[in-house]
Design an enzyme around this catalytic site. Structure first.
Site, PDB file in Angstrom:
ATOM      1  N   GLN A  12     -24.278 -33.967  27.090  1.00 53.79           N
ATOM      2  CA  GLN A  12     -25.623 -33.466  27.601  1.00 53.79           C
ATOM      3  C   GLN A  12     -27.035 -34.062  26.758  1.00 53.79           C
ATOM      4  O   GLN A  12     -27.694 -34.409  27.373  1.00 53.79           O
ATOM      5  CB  GLN A  12     -25.568 -31.507  27.209  1.00 53.79           C
ATOM      6  CG  GLN A  12     -27.136 -31.191  27.117  1.00 53.79           C
ATOM      7  CD  GLN A  12     -27.183 -29.570  26.856  1.00 53.79           C
ATOM      8  OE1 GLN A  12     -27.648 -28.710  27.527  1.00 53.79           O
ATOM      9  NE2 GLN A  12     -27.765 -29.880  25.771  1.00 53.79           N
ATOM     10  N   ASP A  58     -14.609 -44.942  19.384  1.00 47.48           N
ATOM     11  CA  ASP A  58     -14.342 -44.039  18.852  1.00 47.48           C
ATOM     12  C   ASP A  58     -14.970 -44.149  17.821  1.00 47.48           C
ATOM     13  O   ASP A  58     -14.892 -45.024  16.537  1.00 47.48           O
ATOM     14  CB  ASP A  58     -12.604 -44.274  18.873  1.00 47.48           C
ATOM     15  CG  ASP A  58     -11.969 -42.478  18.575  1.00 47.48           C
ATOM     16  OD1 ASP A  58     -11.882 -42.022  19.821  1.00 47.48           O
ATOM     17  OD2 ASP A  58     -12.661 -41.349  18.050  1.00 47.48           O
ATOM     18  N   LEU A  80     -25.545 -38.736  17.633  1.00 49.30           N
ATOM     19  CA  LEU A  80     -24.991 -37.260  18.343  1.00 49.30           C
ATOM     20  C   LEU A  80     -23.765 -36.510  18.980  1.00 49.30           C
ATOM     21  O   LEU A  80     -22.929 -35.732  18.914  1.00 49.30           O
ATOM     22  CB  LEU A  80     -25.758 -37.212  19.884  1.00 49.30           C
ATOM     23  CG  LEU A  80     -27.310 -37.541  20.049  1.00 49.30           C
ATOM     24  CD1 LEU A  80     -27.846 -37.950  20.951  1.00 49.30           C
ATOM     25  CD2 LEU A  80     -28.648 -37.021  18.359  1.00 49.30           C
ATOM     26  N   ALA A  81     -23.054 -37.749  18.649  1.00 41.91           N
ATOM     27  CA  ALA A  81     -21.382 -37.169  18.870  1.00 41.91           C
ATOM     28  C   ALA A  81     -20.861 -36.724  18.154  1.00 41.91           C
ATOM     29  O   ALA A  81     -20.610 -36.991  16.787  1.00 41.91           O
ATOM     30  CB  ALA A  81     -20.613 -38.543  18.949  1.00 41.91           C
ATOM     31  N   SER A  84     -18.070 -30.498  19.776  1.00 40.44           N
ATOM     32  CA  SER A  84     -19.282 -29.975  19.194  1.00 40.44           C
ATOM     33  C   SER A  84     -18.909 -28.425  19.583  1.00 40.44           C
ATOM     34  O   SER A  84     -19.852 -27.472  19.825  1.00 40.44           O
ATOM     35  CB  SER A  84     -20.333 -30.268  20.184  1.00 40.44           C
ATOM     36  OG  SER A  84     -20.503 -30.059  21.865  1.00 40.44           O
ATOM     37  N   THR A 125     -27.571 -28.842  12.623  1.00 39.31           N
ATOM     38  CA  THR A 125     -27.265 -27.681  13.865  1.00 39.31           C
ATOM     39  C   THR A 125     -27.312 -25.831  13.533  1.00 39.31           C
ATOM     40  O   THR A 125     -27.685 -25.835  11.896  1.00 39.31           O
ATOM     41  CB  THR A 125     -25.906 -27.311  14.461  1.00 39.31           C
ATOM     42  OG1 THR A 125     -26.426 -26.127  15.073  1.00 39.31           O
ATOM     43  CG2 THR A 125     -25.181 -27.978  13.699  1.00 39.31           C
ATOM     44  N   GLU A 127     -25.967 -23.538  13.265  1.00 35.02           N
ATOM     45  CA  GLU A 127     -24.320 -23.069  12.440  1.00 35.02           C
ATOM     46  C   GLU A 127     -24.743 -23.538  11.417  1.00 35.02           C
ATOM     47  O   GLU A 127     -23.724 -22.242  11.304  1.00 35.02           O
ATOM     48  CB  GLU A 127     -23.489 -23.792  13.848  1.00 35.02           C
ATOM     49  CG  GLU A 127     -22.753 -22.757  14.367  1.00 35.02           C
ATOM     50  CD  GLU A 127     -22.296 -22.414  15.147  1.00 35.02           C
ATOM     51  OE1 GLU A 127     -21.771 -21.259  14.760  1.00 35.02           O
ATOM     52  OE2 GLU A 127     -23.256 -20.895  15.864  1.00 35.02           O
ATOM     53  N   TYR A 150     -16.465 -26.383  12.318  1.00 35.60           N
ATOM     54  CA  TYR A 150     -17.441 -27.081  12.908  1.00 35.60           C
ATOM     55  C   TYR A 150     -18.406 -26.788  11.679  1.00 35.60           C
ATOM     56  O   TYR A 150     -19.272 -28.002  11.782  1.00 35.60           O
ATOM     57  CB  TYR A 150     -18.031 -26.100  14.442  1.00 35.60           C
ATOM     58  CG  TYR A 150     -19.176 -27.094  14.587  1.00 35.60           C
ATOM     59  CD1 TYR A 150     -18.756 -28.557  15.499  1.00 35.60           C
ATOM     60  CD2 TYR A 150     -20.407 -26.566  15.251  1.00 35.60           C
ATOM     61  CE1 TYR A 150     -20.697 -28.710  16.034  1.00 35.60           C
ATOM     62  CE2 TYR A 150     -21.640 -26.404  15.125  1.00 35.60           C
ATOM     63  CZ  TYR A 150     -21.783 -27.957  16.003  1.00 35.60           C
ATOM     64  OH  TYR A 150     -22.530 -28.576  16.582  1.00 35.60           O
ATOM     65  N   LYS A 154     -20.696 -29.672  10.079  1.00 33.38           N
ATOM     66  CA  LYS A 154     -21.791 -30.455  10.345  1.00 33.38           C
ATOM     67  C   LYS A 154     -22.670 -30.398   9.000  1.00 33.38           C
ATOM     68  O   LYS A 154     -23.270 -31.695   8.422  1.00 33.38           O
ATOM     69  CB  LYS A 154     -22.465 -29.644  11.453  1.00 33.38           C
ATOM     70  CG  LYS A 154     -21.821 -30.174  12.286  1.00 33.38           C
ATOM     71  CD  LYS A 154     -23.247 -31.064  13.257  1.00 33.38           C
ATOM     72  CE  LYS A 154     -22.541 -31.816  14.064  1.00 33.38           C
ATOM     73  NZ  LYS A 154     -23.142 -33.242  14.537  1.00 33.38           N
TER      74      LYS A 154
END
Ligand code: NAP
Ligand code: F7E
Length: 350
Positions: A12, A58, A80-81, A84, A125, A127, A150, A154
């Site tokens: 996105q 990758d 950004l990869a 997620s 993030t 999170e 996750y 991060k």
């Protein structure tokens, strides 16, 4: 003309950011991973598929990363990869740590060793805050207490970015972005799942919507505006961390209610709570204070909660209406990359 490298270009944010940078005159390079079914529907949907340089590789593969740098010679890297999806991180914690966490160090090592002048954006993030607070607005100084593999991954990426910034004097800025949504959001995330199911119910293609914890509260913004903040961070003279949010919080239940009301339905008639979507741990509430971004980046959110629901609901109604009329969409037709347009890293001269 500047070169920008985006990891996660098929996602996105990668797609919206690529569009923004193309409009600003950048040469845009994107790292994508080869999948058995190509995944370029967002890039096609926004009509930029033919305007970017795609390089396969990758994140877990150091050679891929060195190659993508060599080909793109980036002035700016937007990393950004990631794996997620929070829910999936409970199912694949090690893979999440590898991709979402450790890969950041691979990117930073490339910059440290060979591309000292390249500016880096790291996709942090909300999170990472986890269970720190109740509905207090969180800012750049709030405490991190991650609640998922996750979020822990991060947070590793966030701290390693800080270490490379301070220890090696590299330009690495981290955005601490709160949830941001759009019509090209992944279908597994709750907002897109709700509008997709609501539209299907509206057209009698579905009978129920199955969700998990509908009491969770999130600070939802509009994705195209959030990628502008990423760009602005890399135009500063000094790297820093910035919270990007709306400073409003709403429950999943409110989102559900707003979406169903918009199409004249009562969500209670269709909702089923399904334990499969309840996570081992779930951040109860998130709200972000974006004052620093407003002050230093001249950034603030424009599209608010009700408008986001409306934009997403309209897009979904149009999509399912088109489907019923036999229209083909980018995501229906796997687009195999034109071999001639792909950059072959092994052909790059020394
Ligand atoms: P997304 O739609 O899930 O996109 C993730 C991207 O990462 C995709 O392009 C994906 O490629 C790529 N990727 C995953 N594993 C990879 C690997 N092993 N090698 C190469 N590429 C890989 O995520 P998003 O919503 O755009 O978010 C962008 C970033 O911001 C992510 O790091 C996310 O964690 C973070 N973030 C997002 C939000 C939000 O609300 N959206 C908020 C805060 C932070 P495929 O297309 O091949 O899967
Ligand atoms: O869940 C609850 C779920 O998956 C939001 C990622 O972009 O934003 C995103 O992470 C809330 C959670 O996003 C369902 O339990 C209820 O409380 O849409 P989500 P997320 O987990 O907040 C952050 C900022 C990121 O960094 C991430 O990359 O909704 N919920 N029922 C559900 N969630 C899902 N997905 N599906 C349900 O059925």
């Amino acid at each position: 003309m500047k070169n920008a490298l985006i990891t996660g270009i098929t996602g996105q944010d990668g797609t919206y950011l690529a569009k923004l940078l193309l409009n600003k005159g950048y040469n845009v390079y994107g790292l994508y991973r080869r999948l058995s079914t190509p995944n370029f529907w967002r890039l096609q949907d926004l009509n930029i598929y033919d305007k970017i340089n795609l390089i396969s590789g990758d994140l877990t593969d150091l050679s891929s990363i060195m190659n993508v740098f060599k080909v793109s010679q980036p002035d700016e890297v937007y990393h950004l990869a990631a794996q997620s999806f929070v829910e999936a991180s409970f199912e694949s914690p090690l893979a999440t740590a590898e991709v979402t966490g450790l890969s950041t160090t691979r990117i930073l090592e490339a910059v440290k060793l060979f591309y000292n002048n390249t500016k880096v954006y790291y996709a942090g993030t909300s999170e990472m805050y986890g269970s720190s607070y109740d509905s207090t607005s969180l800012d750049e100084n709030s405490v991190f207490k991650p609640m998922s593999p996750y979020a822990a991954s991060k947070l590793y990426g966030y701290w390693i970015s800080n270490i490379y910034r301070n220890g090696y004097n590299l330009f690495v800025s981290s955005g601490i972005l709160f949830n941001h949504e759009s019509q090209i959001r992944g279908i597994e995330f709750v907002t897109r799942k709700i509008v997709n199911d609501a539209a299907k119910i509206y057209y009698n293609l579905e009978k129920k919507i199955k969700l998990g914890n509908i009491n969770a509260m999130r600070d939802w913004g509009y994705a195209p505006e959030y990628v502008e903040a990423m760009y602005k961070m890399l135009q500063k003279d000094k790297p820093d961390d910035y919270v990007i949010a709306t400073n409003e919080t709403h429950s999943v239940k409110e989102f559900l209610e707003e979406a169903f009301n918009y199409i004249g339905l009562n969500y209670e008639k269709y909702l089923e709570i399904d334990k499969r979507f309840i996570r081992p741990l779930d951040v109860p509430v998130l709200k972000g204070d974006y004052s620093k971004a407003k002050r230093e980046l001249n950034w603030e959110p424009k599209t608010k909660f009700k408008d986001i629901v409306k934009i997403m609901m309209d897009a979904e109604l149009k999509r399912w209406d088109g489907y019923l009329k036999g229209k083909k969409f980018a995501w229906d037709v796997p687009n195999y990359p034109n071999e001639n347009s792909l950059l072959k890293t092994y052909m790059v001269k020394k």
